[in-house]
Design a protein around this motif. Structure first.
Motif, PDB file in Angstrom:
ATOM      1  N   ILE A   1      10.072   9.621   6.817  1.00  0.00           N
ATOM      2  CA  ILE A   1       9.294   8.537   6.207  1.00  0.00           C
ATOM      3  C   ILE A   1       7.912   8.854   6.976  1.00  0.00           C
ATOM      4  N   ARG A   2       7.878   9.087   8.262  1.00  0.00           N
ATOM      5  CA  ARG A   2       6.810   9.178   9.063  1.00  0.00           C
ATOM      6  C   ARG A   2       6.015  10.613   8.726  1.00  0.00           C
TER       7      ARG A   2
ATOM      8  N   GLY B   1       6.047  11.820   5.804  1.00  0.00           N
ATOM      9  CA  GLY B   1       5.472  11.587   4.190  1.00  0.00           C
ATOM     10  C   GLY B   1       6.687  12.155   3.066  1.00  0.00           C
TER      11      GLY B   1
ATOM     12  N   ILE C   1       9.395  10.844   2.608  1.00  0.00           N
ATOM     13  CA  ILE C   1       9.986   9.644   1.981  1.00  0.00           C
ATOM     14  C   ILE C   1       8.694   8.923   1.527  1.00  0.00           C
ATOM     15  N   ASN C   2       8.175   8.612   0.483  1.00  0.00           N
ATOM     16  CA  ASN C   2       7.012   7.758   0.408  1.00  0.00           C
ATOM     17  C   ASN C   2       7.016   6.767  -0.696  1.00  0.00           C
TER      18      ASN C   2
ATOM     19  N   VAL D   1      11.539   0.339   5.390  1.00  0.00           N
ATOM     20  CA  VAL D   1      11.046   0.830   6.784  1.00  0.00           C
ATOM     21  C   VAL D   1      11.509  -0.653   7.719  1.00  0.00           C
TER      22      VAL D   1
ATOM     23  N   ARG E   1      -1.458  12.125   4.763  1.00  0.00           N
ATOM     24  CA  ARG E   1       0.020  12.105   4.869  1.00  0.00           C
ATOM     25  C   ARG E   1       0.511  10.784   4.832  1.00  0.00           C
ATOM     26  N   SER E   2       1.600  10.225   3.905  1.00  0.00           N
ATOM     27  CA  SER E   2       2.202   8.913   3.877  1.00  0.00           C
ATOM     28  C   SER E   2       2.720   8.752   5.391  1.00  0.00           C
ATOM     29  N   ALA E   3       2.819   7.901   5.861  1.00  0.00           N
ATOM     30  CA  ALA E   3       3.424   7.726   7.231  1.00  0.00           C
ATOM     31  C   ALA E   3       4.354   6.410   7.701  1.00  0.00           C
ATOM     32  N   GLY E   4       4.459   5.871   6.190  1.00  0.00           N
ATOM     33  CA  GLY E   4       5.389   4.672   6.371  1.00  0.00           C
ATOM     34  C   GLY E   4       4.740   3.221   6.094  1.00  0.00           C
ATOM     35  N   SER E   5       5.052   2.294   6.709  1.00  0.00           N
ATOM     36  CA  SER E   5       4.363   1.016   6.523  1.00  0.00           C
ATOM     37  C   SER E   5       4.557  -0.046   7.636  1.00  0.00           C
TER      38      SER E   5
ATOM     39  N   ARG F   1       3.649   6.324  16.771  1.00  0.00           N
ATOM     40  CA  ARG F   1       4.243   7.579  16.408  1.00  0.00           C
ATOM     41  C   ARG F   1       3.608   8.768  16.911  1.00  0.00           C
TER      42      ARG F   1
ATOM     43  N   HIS G   1       7.313  -4.355  12.403  1.00  0.00           N
ATOM     44  CA  HIS G   1       8.194  -4.160  10.792  1.00  0.00           C
ATOM     45  C   HIS G   1       9.182  -5.362  10.659  1.00  0.00           C
TER      46      HIS G   1
END
Lengths: 309, 309
Positions: A269-270, A272, A274-275, A286, B196-200, B270, B290
């Motif tokens: 996830i971090r 990218g 899994i997005n 998450v 880049r996606s990095a989560g939520s 992160r 989270h």
């Protein structure tokens, strides 16, 4: 339900399916350190000078046991009897290695008990895990996975993150990560200079052995494409460099250690992989990598614990 | 209590201090979409053909309102009256921009309401935020922060992450991030290729306006050291490149938008700047970035909601 969400339910099976409402908070010095299932409560009630149940149903170590040493000695005596009576399957795997029980991670230890018994008392356990990765010219982004030695007492032969270990007394989190990286994967110091703290994961697993409210401190380590880890302490069968696309298949197989999936998923996830495009419920996934153990273990009155059921 | 933990209590003030037990779950089509405080419940009860309270105290939109259009029209009618009556401060900031209310992020919308009213019904809100950073030869790792325009209806003049925006109907999360990056910071397409996606992050804030159970999809964007963002849509006062060490001071000041801190903290964790050495309660801090909104909004029976109090 996506494959990722199903996996999150698997490593959080106690959070989702466990009967937390019928478990008893376990307190030492007035603060919660664990959770006891009915069968453990029953066994504990045979020792009224060690365990005390209050009117709200919480179990405490007897307040007459005033020191770390007294509490540790008495609980060791009880556990040794349980082991001889073959009362709990987890005690078959007696480790001869003690675990320090604390209220919070940064608090002083209140007692110690054999590592195999921590799951009987639902004591929070902390470890470190290192995602070893490389941007390989042919394979693309790839993770080094280890297959655990067949002689390991837990999860023998299962796939696991490159480096993993429990926190030991007297060592900082970072020191533990460095020590394990050297022992498990022979990473030389000049490469360990790249080790990066990347947060933590929290989840709540249950097995036939007991309860596992686990927190892993997560580290990332980028490695050169030509580096190959090798094991020095006999705890690893083999290492394999696995492209991310294959990791995202292997984590769903029974050959992957269930309780190592949160750290792997957190990496994916971090970075990218899994997005929100391939997992529409990304925020829920998450959240499930970081369930509120801080809150589940905050009981000191008659509040009832929480779980999604 | 560390500064980081205090900050987490600030952006999670409703999770820690809010009276969630006395709020009413708000349901549409039998599923929870929000939470209503007593003052909103009171006002809603004047419209028994729009809102219905069941025996367990949950408020539902009246089941006779069967379509998205009917529900949206009726709630808009109620909100317009409340606005004219000056009943709620948040409606002073009427946006003329609607928000789609759903059960879960990936579920179909059940109704729409003016964005300013979402906090009255404690509806979950989703946004995107981009951490724009550069490894600067002199400053070291630095983040581009924006100061919000003084004309913004919320948090005017406060420091914020480089790019932030609410999710709009008909756009994917990634599309929204790309669109906002172009509009707010004029990032050219060739640089956005690095996004880049990095989560939520998930947190639960409360202000005089209402309740903010917020989820932000987090993106990282590494930028060349010589790139300078500039605003195209009038929503940003200035951009400033701030070394991480200064970011770690500025987030504690009242000049930093409280609800933007989770995304900034997530970046700092992160990337290893906040770690177990400078924050002994790192796992608790990570859990508080989270919090389980997926669970807090899962009511459909008479279960009581959870919060740390």
């Amino acid at each position: 339900m996506s494959k990722f969400m199903n996996l999150a339910r698997k490593f959080n099976c106690f959070y989702f399916n466990g009967d937390l409402q019928r478990c008893r908070p376990f307190l030492v010095c007035g603060k919660q350190v664990g959770v006891m299932q009915a069968k453990v409560v029953e066994a504990a009630c045979r020792y009224p000078d060690v365990f005390q149940m209050d009117s709200s149903g919480m179990i405490s170590m007897h307040p007459s046991l005033k020191t770390y040493e007294e509490r540790s000695a008495r609980i060791n005596h009880v556990l040794t009897q349980w082991k001889e009576e073959r009362l709990f399957v987890t005690l078959k795997g007696w480790r001869n290695e003690c675990y320090e029980v604390r209220t919070g991670f940064a608090d002083p230890p209140l007692l110690k008990m054999d590592r195999s018994a921590a799951c009987l008392f639902g004591v929070r356990q902390y470890g470190v895990e290192i995602n070893g990765y490389t941007r390989h010219p042919q394979l693309g982004m790839s993770l080094w996975l280890q297959r655990r030695a067949l002689t390991k007492p837990t999860w023998p032969g299962k796939w696991d993150n490159m480096v993993a270990g429990g926190l030991s007394v007297g060592h900082s989190v970072l020191d533990t990560a460095l020590k394990e990286a050297e022992e498990e994967a022979s990473i030389p110091a000049y490469l360990l200079a790249n080790l990066r703290s990347a947060g933590s994961v929290s989840f709540y697993f249950e097995s036939e052995r007991g309860l596992f409210p686990n927190t892993e401190f997560v580290y990332d380590l980028e490695l050169p494409a030509d580096f190959v880890p090798h094991n020095s302490d006999g705890e690893v069968d083999i290492f394999e460099l696995v492209p991310v696309s294959q990791v995202m298949e292997r984590i769903f197989t029974p050959e992957y250690k269930t309780t190592s999936c949160p750290t792997t998923l957190d990496f994916l996830i971090r970075h990218g992989f899994i997005n929100s495009d391939n997992e529409p419920r990304l925020p829920e996934l998450v959240e499930l990598l970081h369930i509120p153990l801080h809150y589940l273990y905050s009981q000191s009155s008659s509040q009832s614990p929480i779980s999604p059921n």
